[in-house]
Design a protein around this motif. Sequence first.
Motif, PDB file in Angstrom:
ATOM      1  N   HIS A 255      16.911  21.279  58.364  1.00 46.57           N
ATOM      2  CA  HIS A 255      18.566  20.553  58.828  1.00 46.57           C
ATOM      3  C   HIS A 255      18.969  21.301  60.305  1.00 46.57           C
ATOM      4  CE1 HIS A 255      23.222  20.294  58.449  1.00 46.57           C
ATOM      5  NE2 HIS A 255      23.066  21.329  59.167  1.00 46.57           N
ATOM      6  N   ASP A 256      18.697  22.750  60.185  1.00 45.02           N
ATOM      7  CA  ASP A 256      19.187  23.342  61.819  1.00 45.02           C
ATOM      8  C   ASP A 256      18.517  22.531  63.072  1.00 45.02           C
ATOM      9  OD1 ASP A 256      20.616  24.190  60.865  1.00 45.02           O
ATOM     10  OD2 ASP A 256      19.746  26.499  60.536  1.00 45.02           O
TER      11      ASP A 256
ATOM     12  N   GLY B   7      20.617  28.663  62.999  1.00 45.69           N
ATOM     13  CA  GLY B   7      22.065  27.283  62.716  1.00 45.69           C
ATOM     14  C   GLY B   7      23.415  27.546  61.626  1.00 45.69           C
ATOM     15  N   GLU B   8      23.571  27.074  61.048  1.00 45.52           N
ATOM     16  CA  GLU B   8      24.628  27.181  60.211  1.00 45.52           C
ATOM     17  C   GLU B   8      23.498  26.492  58.572  1.00 45.52           C
ATOM     18  OE1 GLU B   8      27.679  24.097  60.393  1.00 45.52           O
ATOM     19  OE2 GLU B   8      28.842  25.893  61.629  1.00 45.52           O
ATOM     20  N   GLY B   9      22.421  26.224  58.637  1.00 40.93           N
ATOM     21  CA  GLY B   9      21.746  25.576  58.010  1.00 40.93           C
ATOM     22  C   GLY B   9      20.466  26.347  57.295  1.00 40.93           C
TER      23      GLY B   9
END
Lengths: 260, 260, 260, 260
Positions: free
Chosen positions: C203-204, C170-172
């Motif tokens: 994080h994701d 993801g964004e991580g």
Amino acid sequence: MESWKTAISYSDEDQIWIRGQAMTSLMANASFTEVVFLLHHGRAPSQDERRLLDAILIGVSDHGPGSPSAAASRPVASASRQAPEAAVAAGVLAIGDMHAGAGAACMEMIEAGLGMAHRESIGIAEAAHRVVVDAIQKKKRLPGLGHRIHKEDPRTPLLFDIARSSKLAGEGIEFITAVESIARELIKPLPINIDGALAAVLHDLGFPPLFGKLVFIIGRVAGLTAQVMEEYTRERPMRIRIPVDYDGIQPNGNGTNGQH
Amino acid sequence: MESWKTAISYSDEDQIWIRGQAMTSLMANASFTEVVFLLHHGRAPSQDERRLLDAILIGVSDHGPGSPSAAASRPVASASRQAPEAAVAAGVLAIGDMHAGAGAACMEMIEAGLGMAHRESIGIAEAAHRVVVDAIQKKKRLPGLGHRIHKEDPRTPLLFDIARSSKLAGEGIEFITAVESIARELIKPLPINIDGALAAVLHDLGFPPLFGKLVFIIGRVAGLTAQVMEEYTRERPMRIRIPVDYDGIQPNGNGTNGQH
Amino acid sequence: MESWKTAISYSDEDQIWIRGQAMTSLMANASFTEVVFLLHHGRAPSQDERRLLDAILIGVSDHGPGSPSAAASRPVASASRQAPEAAVAAGVLAIGDMHAGAGAACMEMIEAGLGMAHRESIGIAEAAHRVVVDAIQKKKRLPGLGHRIHKEDPRTPLLFDIARSSKLAGEGIEFITAVESIARELIKPLPINIDGALAAVLHDLGFPPLFGKLVFIIGRVAGLTAQVMEEYTRERPMRIRIPVDYDGIQPNGNGTNGQH
Amino acid sequence: MESWKTAISYSDEDQIWIRGQAMTSLMANASFTEVVFLLHHGRAPSQDERRLLDAILIGVSDHGPGSPSAAASRPVASASRQAPEAAVAAGVLAIGDMHAGAGAACMEMIEAGLGMAHRESIGIAEAAHRVVVDAIQKKKRLPGLGHRIHKEDPRTPLLFDIARSSKLAGEGIEFITAVESIARELIKPLPINIDGALAAVLHDLGFPPLFGKLVFIIGRVAGLTAQVMEEYTRERPMRIRIPVDYDGIQPNGNGTNGQH
């Protein structure tokens, strides 16, 4: 939850009380060593008793960065710059049964030996003789005796001299001295080391065996905090490198000789 | 492996040397508190310096079984009867940033404030004023000031009195006193607590900020060993019961209300 | 005493419940890694999530006896034969800010950077650019990037591949990859290391920054227990010898050169 | 300094090797539990062996915030917000001889009992009988048997069922079951608890007694990290209040009744 009970200390709005004495009064009039005695014995020491406890706390306070406790503190201090308490605690954890455990074990031996002497109405020398013979038969070490290099520990005669000159030497010193003398005869020269010396003195001061280890912790923490402070101020983080040889299973088809 | 370096201590065949002084000589002539000073400062203290350090070590030595450090030691002592060092270490670990961390933080504030005063050639009161205003703007607490109950800590005036009467009060005490006075004006009465008092005194004795936490550890360990000894001797193993309410996800189809 | 509250677990007469699931059901059907996820995340993982957490726990599990944590465990194991928990705990204490602290710090950087991107409606690459520039200006390191030897950590692409192939990247991962790429341009090649890789992946997976350190502790404890077991079984007690050079104050009138 | 030796792991420029297997290969293909097995046993487990170890690690992973280990972690987490490793370590330290020590002690009892059976060519039931009679005569507890409430631990039959259904049940389970049955006859119902169950299973998997404690540490650390995370996220610092009754020496001339 049931309340926890304590006879050591409490605080009210105005004061902290240690064994019934006001903290501010102790701060104004006592030395830290007297408070160590007060906390663990429940009463203040005489000046001679205080002097003996000072000598013991000093005698165990430091032994260099390579002693097992400092050798555990240093790597933690090297890896953790925000939590000096973690580095000190790691050093305390190394004060196990092998490193300094002998003090408590020796106090137990002294208590057991003197208990036997009193119960069976035999002399202290005879009780010491039985204890040594029993250790020989069971192939057990005598805690508090012996050194890697067979020389006297200079701290032992010093402690015994202070105890004797202040009339605080009692059955503990008599017993351990008898054990040393019988061991010399039946086994080999096994001089009383610092663990044995502090064990005998603390017994004569009326402390229980457990204190033989606790006193080592109290004294050594002062050395450990100094070791941690030096690691923080003299060394860069993560500087410790331990040389390691790998001698386990090799990677499949990998001919490395495992020297790293 | 590269050797580890130390300027604290070493031992040879006959002796242990602490900062160049023979262990047996220290045992015969010094108090433990003098050796604490020697280990961390590199020189022996004067009698007045020794008296101040004694008062500090005593002042932080114990606070009852419910203080965070003892509250961590007791459960370990309750569950582990063979390793008292583990229970003491658990207590040391609770001497974190919230419990007693203020001493070191306050010494850093004092160092920074006095550094600013000297660098910018402003008065200590002016530097203290800037520090308080900065804390207000950044909504930060002033370490070493304030109590849950807004009363004076009786240990603070006692320490400052000893320092002043022995001419050891310096810029540290001047600065923290100025901070307290300005905070009283600009914020509210925030009396100097024991952390702030020992921070100012230790600064004036020439110790670095880190020692503000280490001195707490050294003193408190004596309380923790007493707490551990009491747990061992007064309480049965595994006696501690913490009441717990569960308020998380309930078992599928299980109507229990989670009170345990 | 007020009850302690928890949403993690409780037990009744017949069962222990973890996040609402019966212990026996978990034992029969789950893997330990799934329970690690459940305990910290509050729900069971998908198989892909479980696989990523397995890879992370494995990736941090051991690094040899010379790693800072094992280097702290070994001296305690050498000095204490009765309390293996003490040796493991000493190793855990070395997992401080320098050793493995970067995981949590990197997760905080990711959270802050992505928070800025969302708040200010800028792209992730732009947010990453600002973060790198800010670090350059403040002369701060970028946590989770860089190695002593400037090569890629083989664990990083592996973790990212698993995440991408299971659609869990993801964004991580996007953010940390952008940071690496911008740092390469503005500073120098600073490959994402294991701390940065696990930070992005965790994080994701929806974990908070603190878990970046906790996951390291969970995984590394398995290495530490193995190191302690090897010390107990392969080595004699008290075998560790650290070479030390003393370079402090010399004893009065003693010409020793301090090599010990 | 002599190099430290290890057969567990090492790293070279490109890879970390665990028992001869590449870290990246383990990360891609193994579960964490398999690596726990590999680290301590020196070889990878079969799927059935892995399943048993998973069940054991899960079975000891958490027991609520009031268990002795969590009760030691929580006060440290409450007082220290910067060093979560310190709070986890304090919990590990509570895994002493009283809390979870029974696993290792039970594995030693099993080893000793089976050793006697083999040495003296007697049946396992006869060896178990002698062990129970010996415990009765010496007034010693049988480690791994008995509960505060005399009901079966639901984890025990589950573990034994998995072991039996996968043909991994061996002499360890046979021996402890015989001990339970004889104890029921000669003493009272003392059901095999989780410590006894994991001891028997780990013996049959070929682990040494020490692993009986280490496995508890590995599993429980996952619970402790969750407890620490919850303390950090749900509770304010320094929230823990232990109610204390002081029943020691009263201050001179102070009539307080010591209720605090």
